[in-house]
Scaffold this motif. Structure first.
Motif, PDB file in Angstrom:
ATOM      1  N   GLY A 128       0.817  -1.217   0.000  1.00  0.00           N
ATOM      2  CA  GLY A 128       0.000   0.000   0.000  1.00  0.00           C
ATOM      3  C   GLY A 128       0.846   1.261   0.000  1.00  0.00           C
ATOM      4  N   LYS A 129       1.897   1.279   0.806  1.00  0.00           N
ATOM      5  CA  LYS A 129       2.786   2.453   0.877  1.00  0.00           C
ATOM      6  C   LYS A 129       3.537   2.635  -0.444  1.00  0.00           C
ATOM      7  CE  LYS A 129       2.477   4.070   5.130  1.00  0.00           C
ATOM      8  NZ  LYS A 129       2.018   5.393   5.443  1.00  0.00           N
ATOM      9  N   VAL A 130       3.992   1.524  -1.010  1.00  0.00           N
ATOM     10  CA  VAL A 130       4.702   1.603  -2.285  1.00  0.00           C
ATOM     11  C   VAL A 130       3.751   2.115  -3.368  1.00  0.00           C
ATOM     12  CG1 VAL A 130       5.929   0.280  -4.063  1.00  0.00           C
ATOM     13  CG2 VAL A 130       6.329  -0.208  -1.641  1.00  0.00           C
ATOM     14  N   MET A 131       2.529   1.595  -3.392  1.00  0.00           N
ATOM     15  CA  MET A 131       1.553   2.021  -4.386  1.00  0.00           C
ATOM     16  C   MET A 131       1.215   3.505  -4.222  1.00  0.00           C
ATOM     17  SD  MET A 131      -1.963   0.246  -5.609  1.00  0.00           S
ATOM     18  CE  MET A 131      -1.040  -1.057  -6.396  1.00  0.00           C
ATOM     19  N   GLN A 132       1.049   3.944  -2.982  1.00  0.00           N
ATOM     20  CA  GLN A 132       0.789   5.370  -2.747  1.00  0.00           C
ATOM     21  C   GLN A 132       1.927   6.221  -3.292  1.00  0.00           C
ATOM     22  OE1 GLN A 132       0.099   5.978   1.446  1.00  0.00           O
ATOM     23  NE2 GLN A 132      -1.714   4.664   1.452  1.00  0.00           N
ATOM     24  N   ALA A 133       3.155   5.756  -3.114  1.00  0.00           N
ATOM     25  CA  ALA A 133       4.316   6.499  -3.604  1.00  0.00           C
ATOM     26  C   ALA A 133       4.332   6.556  -5.130  1.00  0.00           C
ATOM     27  CB  ALA A 133       5.612   5.874  -3.085  1.00  0.00           C
ATOM     28  N   PHE A 134       4.160   5.411  -5.794  1.00  0.00           N
ATOM     29  CA  PHE A 134       4.290   5.457  -7.260  1.00  0.00           C
ATOM     30  C   PHE A 134       3.081   6.084  -7.938  1.00  0.00           C
ATOM     31  CE2 PHE A 134       2.690   0.959  -7.715  1.00  0.00           C
ATOM     32  CZ  PHE A 134       1.807   1.130  -8.765  1.00  0.00           C
ATOM     33  N   MET A 135       1.924   6.106  -7.283  1.00  0.00           N
ATOM     34  CA  MET A 135       0.753   6.765  -7.859  1.00  0.00           C
ATOM     35  C   MET A 135       0.954   8.283  -7.957  1.00  0.00           C
ATOM     36  SD  MET A 135      -1.538   4.510  -8.743  1.00  0.00           S
ATOM     37  CE  MET A 135      -3.082   5.372  -8.848  1.00  0.00           C
ATOM     38  N   LYS A 136       1.847   8.835  -7.148  1.00  0.00           N
ATOM     39  CA  LYS A 136       2.119  10.274  -7.161  1.00  0.00           C
ATOM     40  C   LYS A 136       3.220  10.638  -8.162  1.00  0.00           C
ATOM     41  CE  LYS A 136       0.899  10.669  -2.315  1.00  0.00           C
ATOM     42  NZ  LYS A 136       1.432  10.793  -0.960  1.00  0.00           N
ATOM     43  N   MET A 137       3.903   9.645  -8.700  1.00  0.00           N
ATOM     44  CA  MET A 137       5.037   9.892  -9.590  1.00  0.00           C
ATOM     45  C   MET A 137       4.615   9.854 -11.053  1.00  0.00           C
ATOM     46  SD  MET A 137       7.901   7.376  -7.949  1.00  0.00           S
ATOM     47  CE  MET A 137       8.187   7.331  -6.190  1.00  0.00           C
ATOM     48  N   LYS A 138       5.366  10.570 -11.854  1.00  0.00           N
ATOM     49  CA  LYS A 138       5.298  10.390 -13.302  1.00  0.00           C
ATOM     50  C   LYS A 138       6.467   9.463 -13.643  1.00  0.00           C
ATOM     51  CE  LYS A 138       2.608  14.415 -14.220  1.00  0.00           C
ATOM     52  NZ  LYS A 138       1.753  14.703 -15.309  1.00  0.00           N
ATOM     53  N   LYS A 139       7.702   9.999 -13.704  1.00  0.00           N
ATOM     54  CA  LYS A 139       8.870   9.124 -13.866  1.00  0.00           C
ATOM     55  C   LYS A 139       9.115   8.451 -12.528  1.00  0.00           C
ATOM     56  CE  LYS A 139      13.003  10.987 -14.389  1.00  0.00           C
ATOM     57  NZ  LYS A 139      14.290  11.467 -14.935  1.00  0.00           N
ATOM     58  N   LEU A 140       9.259   7.133 -12.536  1.00  0.00           N
ATOM     59  CA  LEU A 140       9.444   6.389 -11.291  1.00  0.00           C
ATOM     60  C   LEU A 140      10.859   6.567 -10.754  1.00  0.00           C
ATOM     61  CD1 LEU A 140       7.457   3.109 -12.016  1.00  0.00           C
ATOM     62  CD2 LEU A 140       6.677   5.224 -10.949  1.00  0.00           C
ATOM     63  N   SER A 141      10.929   6.709  -9.433  1.00  0.00           N
ATOM     64  CA  SER A 141      12.195   6.877  -8.728  1.00  0.00           C
ATOM     65  C   SER A 141      12.438   5.646  -7.862  1.00  0.00           C
ATOM     66  CB  SER A 141      12.140   8.135  -7.857  1.00  0.00           C
ATOM     67  OG  SER A 141      13.182   8.128  -6.913  1.00  0.00           O
ATOM     68  N   ILE A 142      13.452   4.864  -8.203  1.00  0.00           N
ATOM     69  CA  ILE A 142      13.761   3.657  -7.439  1.00  0.00           C
ATOM     70  C   ILE A 142      14.073   4.000  -5.977  1.00  0.00           C
ATOM     71  CG2 ILE A 142      15.336   1.696  -7.197  1.00  0.00           C
ATOM     72  CD1 ILE A 142      15.566   1.722 -10.304  1.00  0.00           C
ATOM     73  N   PRO A 143      14.923   5.011  -5.697  1.00  0.00           N
ATOM     74  CA  PRO A 143      15.196   5.333  -4.291  1.00  0.00           C
ATOM     75  C   PRO A 143      13.934   5.697  -3.506  1.00  0.00           C
ATOM     76  CG  PRO A 143      16.826   6.381  -5.691  1.00  0.00           C
ATOM     77  CD  PRO A 143      15.772   5.801  -6.596  1.00  0.00           C
ATOM     78  N   ASP A 144      13.017   6.444  -4.129  1.00  0.00           N
ATOM     79  CA  ASP A 144      11.785   6.828  -3.434  1.00  0.00           C
ATOM     80  C   ASP A 144      10.855   5.634  -3.226  1.00  0.00           C
ATOM     81  OD1 ASP A 144      12.729   9.417  -3.269  1.00  0.00           O
ATOM     82  OD2 ASP A 144      11.535  10.135  -4.971  1.00  0.00           O
ATOM     83  N   LEU A 145      10.828   4.708  -4.162  1.00  0.00           N
ATOM     84  CA  LEU A 145      10.010   3.507  -3.997  1.00  0.00           C
ATOM     85  C   LEU A 145      10.564   2.620  -2.887  1.00  0.00           C
ATOM     86  CD1 LEU A 145       9.372   2.670  -7.762  1.00  0.00           C
ATOM     87  CD2 LEU A 145       7.694   3.536  -6.118  1.00  0.00           C
ATOM     88  N   VAL A 146      11.881   2.479  -2.847  1.00  0.00           N
ATOM     89  CA  VAL A 146      12.523   1.681  -1.791  1.00  0.00           C
ATOM     90  C   VAL A 146      12.303   2.348  -0.439  1.00  0.00           C
ATOM     91  CG1 VAL A 146      14.744   0.886  -0.899  1.00  0.00           C
ATOM     92  CG2 VAL A 146      14.194   0.603  -3.314  1.00  0.00           C
ATOM     93  N   LYS A 147      12.391   3.670  -0.393  1.00  0.00           N
ATOM     94  CA  LYS A 147      12.165   4.405   0.855  1.00  0.00           C
ATOM     95  C   LYS A 147      10.740   4.178   1.363  1.00  0.00           C
ATOM     96  CE  LYS A 147      14.026   8.395   0.799  1.00  0.00           C
ATOM     97  NZ  LYS A 147      14.313   9.795   0.451  1.00  0.00           N
ATOM     98  N   ALA A 148       9.761   4.200   0.451  1.00  0.00           N
ATOM     99  CA  ALA A 148       8.360   3.947   0.837  1.00  0.00           C
ATOM    100  C   ALA A 148       8.206   2.529   1.366  1.00  0.00           C
ATOM    101  CB  ALA A 148       7.440   4.178  -0.352  1.00  0.00           C
ATOM    102  N   TYR A 149       8.874   1.580   0.734  1.00  0.00           N
ATOM    103  CA  TYR A 149       8.830   0.180   1.169  1.00  0.00           C
ATOM    104  C   TYR A 149       9.416   0.035   2.563  1.00  0.00           C
ATOM    105  CZ  TYR A 149       9.680  -4.863   1.127  1.00  0.00           C
ATOM    106  OH  TYR A 149       9.695  -6.198   1.437  1.00  0.00           O
ATOM    107  N   GLU A 150      10.550   0.634   2.776  1.00  0.00           N
ATOM    108  CA  GLU A 150      11.228   0.510   4.078  1.00  0.00           C
ATOM    109  C   GLU A 150      10.486   1.245   5.189  1.00  0.00           C
ATOM    110  OE1 GLU A 150      15.155   1.838   3.045  1.00  0.00           O
ATOM    111  OE2 GLU A 150      15.728  -0.138   2.269  1.00  0.00           O
ATOM    112  N   ALA A 151       9.735   2.287   4.837  1.00  0.00           N
ATOM    113  CA  ALA A 151       8.992   3.059   5.830  1.00  0.00           C
ATOM    114  C   ALA A 151       7.688   2.368   6.230  1.00  0.00           C
ATOM    115  CB  ALA A 151       8.694   4.465   5.302  1.00  0.00           C
ATOM    116  N   ALA A 152       7.247   1.420   5.451  1.00  0.00           N
ATOM    117  CA  ALA A 152       5.957   0.757   5.714  1.00  0.00           C
ATOM    118  C   ALA A 152       6.063  -0.227   6.880  1.00  0.00           C
ATOM    119  CB  ALA A 152       5.486   0.024   4.469  1.00  0.00           C
TER     120      ALA A 152
END
Length: 157
Positions: free
Chosen positions: A133-157
């Protein structure tokens, strides 16, 4: 050489050769194939490019100049799986030039063809039901995907 069983056949108005050159300039493992031309009595003027074949990463494509009868929609897209952020940046930045950035790593290039530029890590980040859910929330806000931001969302969940 074994012939590919299924080949994407892309209908352009009159930009098939330009599209072929554009795509093969972006993908390093690519090559230009055969170009055919309309003859007398064809739907487009004699000498106009009819088809342009090319390969991207070993995948055969054919581009047709068929006139303005059909256009592309996001209902069909090509997924480019990327191992690194540099790879995401390369494909995204080149393919979106002259086109339109869309949500979640999707873009429409200057010819109207839709591409998804996706980190290879994304499926594994979405497998964990507790963290997806956290990862999906993060990538739904992105246009170009950011691997560091996706990993950060995963680790924060």
């Amino acid at each position: 050489m074994i012939q590919q069983k299924i080949t994407p056949f892309l209908w352009f108005d009159n930009q098939s050769e330009e599209a072929m050159k554009f795509y093969t300039s972006i993908f390093s493992n690519s090559k230009i194939g055969t170009v055919t031309y309309y003859a007398d009595g064809a739907p487009l003027p004699k000498g106009t490019v009819m088809t342009a074949s090319f390969q991207l990463e070993g995948q055969e494509f054919v581009a047709l100049n068929g006139g303005p009868v059909y256009t592309f929609t996001p209902a069909v897209s090509f997924v480019v799986t990327c191992q690194t952020q540099d790879e995401v940046d390369h494909y995204w930045d080149n393919l979106v030039e002259g086109g339109t950035a869309m949500q979640c790593g999707w873009l429409q290039d200057k010819f109207g063809v839709t591409w998804q530029i996706v980190p290879a890590q994304l499926p594994s980040l979405l497998r964990d039901k507790e963290k997806a859910g956290k990862v999906m929330q993060a990538f739904m806000k992105m246009k170009k995907l950011s691997i560091p931001d996706l990993v950060k969302a995963y680790e924060a969940a």
